[in-house]
Scaffold this motif. Structure first.
Motif, PDB file in Angstrom:
ATOM      1  N   PHE A 133       0.831  -1.204   0.000  1.00  0.00           N
ATOM      2  CA  PHE A 133       0.000   0.000   0.000  1.00  0.00           C
ATOM      3  C   PHE A 133       0.867   1.257   0.000  1.00  0.00           C
ATOM      4  CE2 PHE A 133      -2.204   3.395   2.348  1.00  0.00           C
ATOM      5  CZ  PHE A 133      -3.318   3.539   1.550  1.00  0.00           C
ATOM      6  N   PHE A 134       1.924   1.257   0.808  1.00  0.00           N
ATOM      7  CA  PHE A 134       2.769   2.445   0.896  1.00  0.00           C
ATOM      8  C   PHE A 134       3.715   2.558  -0.312  1.00  0.00           C
ATOM      9  CE2 PHE A 134       1.587   1.489   5.302  1.00  0.00           C
ATOM     10  CZ  PHE A 134       1.038   2.703   5.654  1.00  0.00           C
ATOM     11  N   ASP A 135       4.110   1.427  -0.870  1.00  0.00           N
ATOM     12  CA  ASP A 135       4.995   1.464  -2.033  1.00  0.00           C
ATOM     13  C   ASP A 135       4.245   1.833  -3.311  1.00  0.00           C
ATOM     14  OD1 ASP A 135       7.076   0.737  -0.406  1.00  0.00           O
ATOM     15  OD2 ASP A 135       6.923  -1.408  -0.870  1.00  0.00           O
ATOM     16  N   ARG A 136       2.947   1.489  -3.352  1.00  0.00           N
ATOM     17  CA  ARG A 136       2.141   1.768  -4.546  1.00  0.00           C
ATOM     18  C   ARG A 136       0.864   2.491  -4.148  1.00  0.00           C
ATOM     19  NH1 ARG A 136       2.268  -4.114  -7.655  1.00  0.00           N
ATOM     20  NH2 ARG A 136       4.498  -4.508  -7.467  1.00  0.00           N
ATOM     21  N   THR A 137       1.012   3.563  -3.398  1.00  0.00           N
ATOM     22  CA  THR A 137      -0.156   4.268  -2.869  1.00  0.00           C
ATOM     23  C   THR A 137      -1.058   4.772  -3.989  1.00  0.00           C
ATOM     24  OG1 THR A 137       1.150   4.934  -0.958  1.00  0.00           O
ATOM     25  CG2 THR A 137      -0.927   6.085  -1.313  1.00  0.00           C
ATOM     26  N   GLY A 138      -0.457   5.317  -5.048  1.00  0.00           N
ATOM     27  CA  GLY A 138      -1.263   5.843  -6.148  1.00  0.00           C
ATOM     28  C   GLY A 138      -2.143   4.793  -6.788  1.00  0.00           C
ATOM     29  N   GLU A 139      -1.697   3.558  -6.773  1.00  0.00           N
ATOM     30  CA  GLU A 139      -2.470   2.462  -7.357  1.00  0.00           C
ATOM     31  C   GLU A 139      -3.447   1.856  -6.362  1.00  0.00           C
ATOM     32  OE1 GLU A 139      -1.596  -1.853  -9.556  1.00  0.00           O
ATOM     33  OE2 GLU A 139       0.045  -0.664  -8.704  1.00  0.00           O
ATOM     34  N   ASN A 140      -3.025   1.783  -5.106  1.00  0.00           N
ATOM     35  CA  ASN A 140      -3.818   1.052  -4.121  1.00  0.00           C
ATOM     36  C   ASN A 140      -4.831   1.902  -3.362  1.00  0.00           C
ATOM     37  OD1 ASN A 140      -2.653  -1.478  -4.593  1.00  0.00           O
ATOM     38  ND2 ASN A 140      -0.873  -0.957  -3.341  1.00  0.00           N
TER      39      ASN A 140
END
Length: 419
Positions: A133-140
């Motif tokens: 979630f934190f590594d891909r916040t824009g996606e998740n």
């Protein structure tokens, strides 16, 4: 002469429903406290069904009480509106719970307090698989809001949302006939069992929701059907008690890890029948096991829960558990937050594995759930709306009495009435 206002009789809460919902909340906390040795003694270790079944079944029964009467008295559209309002509440509860826990864990990780104070290097964010979630916040983040990103720790409420959304469909079908209701329930469960109905759990893989709502609706609407009167209450018979007890006891060797790990034959059979007890698609053996266990529990508490309503210490303890059950949504939300917070506190202050420490950690969690239940109950009672009757000054009372006692038409009485 004023017409007497007749208020509709208030429906008494079923003590059994609140008690078992509260019991389920305590078990759910135990199951979610990280590295908790008490999980060796929860129902899931001795049978195919566990506290999730208690939560879903009792939620179905409670929904029949809360929403069924709206459908009956105000029609399908107003009933659907009432259900959609509840879906809205549970949806935002899910989103807020995720943000609170995720933000709390990452704040603890990045503060460095665990290493500086205790020398701990626990990856709490990773333990819940939240680094994605934190590594891909824009996606998740959009995935979180659309329920296409559902980490396993946060998967019960999304399942509950979808099942609630199915309720207007089931009640619409019930107008055709009860047989059609059970046919729809069975068809949805079969479609989910064969993976024909499923929902994505994360954007970057093909992982599906851990709790398939189209399978678990079978248990929810079974409880719903019992409370609506679509299914009759089972009779209390010795042969049924024996059958239920045999089912419960026969599953122990295939669910208790000490048993099947000690016997290669049991382990092979357990593996072979996994589709029948799998949790995600709610295998049929889970259904059978839970109904047998629920039947025994239903008998154990007595007719209408008579053994739960006592004036002794047992009755007081039952009352506390029932209070927790009455506020099950709020308590469930708090339990997941408390489980992580108490787990971190335990690791920082006491460490893991000690019997006394585990007792203290679980006891602290139980106290937290009870406090939340009573606090939410107090807020729901809206004590600020209860106005005390104003004290009437004695002189006003005296004047009123003198006005009533004065003869009609007399000057004194007329002046008093005008005043």
């Amino acid at each position: 002469m004023h017409a007497k206002t007749t208020l509709p009789p208030q429906r008494r809460r079923d003590p059994r429903l609140d008690f078992f919902r509260g019991l389920g909340m305590f078990i759910i906390f135990v199951a979610h406290l990280p590295e908790n040795t008490w999980t060796l003694w929860i129902p899931a270790r001795f049978g195919f069904s566990d506290a999730t079944e208690i939560f879903v079944f009792c939620s179905g029964m409670a929904s029949a009480i809360a929403f069924g009467k709206v459908f009956d008295h105000q029609g399908w559209w107003m009933g659907t509106a009432r259900v959609s309002h509840r879906v809205w509440q549970v949806y935002w509860a899910h989103v807020c719970q995720f943000l609170v826990i995720a933000a709390g864990l990452v704040a603890v990780e990045r503060s460095g307090i665990l290493i500086s104070c205790c020398g701990l290097e626990q990856d709490y964010v990773g333990s819940l698989n939240l680094w994605h979630f934190f590594d891909r916040t824009g996606e998740n983040l959009p995935g979180l809001l659309t329920l296409t990103y559902v980490p396993n720790y946060f998967d019960i409420l999304p399942m509950y949302i979808v099942i609630l959304a199915l309720m207007p469909v089931i009640l619409a079908v019930s107008r055709i006939g009860r047989g059609w209701v059970f046919a729809v329930m069975a068809a949805l469960w079969l479609a989910a069992s064969f993976r024909l109905l499923d929902l994505p759990a994360e954007p970057w893989s093909d992982r599906r929701w851990f709790f398939n709502p189209f399978a678990w609706q079978l248990l929810f609407f079974t409880g719903f059907a019992f409370m609506r009167g679509w299914l009759p209450a089972p009779p209390v018979r010795r042969d049924l008690i024996v059958v239920a007890a045999v089912i419960v006891l026969a599953t122990v060797p295939f669910a208790w890890f000490h048993a099947y790990e000690a016997s290669p034959a049991l382990l092979e059979i357990r593996t072979m029948i996994e589709p029948l007890w799998i949790k995600s698609e709610f295998g049929i053996l889970r259904y059978v096991h839970f109904l047998a266990l629920a039947y025994l529990a239903w008998i154990a508490v007595g007719a209408k829960g008579s053994y739960l309503v006592t004036e002794n210490l047992w009755g007081a303890c039952v009352g506390v558990v029932q209070k927790v059950g009455q506020q099950s949504l709020a308590v469930f939300l708090a339990s997941l937050v408390l489980a992580q917070a108490i787990g971190i506190l335990r690791d920082m202050v006491w460490g893991r594995g000690n019997f006394f420490v585990e007792f203290l950690a679980n006891g602290l969690g139980f106290a937290g759930l009870i406090a939340v239940a009573y606090a939410v109950g107090w807020y729901k009672s809206q004590p600020w709306r209860k106005q005390k009757s104003p004290l009437v000054p004695a002189v006003v009372v005296a004047d009123d009495m003198s006005a009533r006692s004065a003869p009609r038409g007399s000057g004194e009485g007329e002046r008093e009435r005008r005043a």
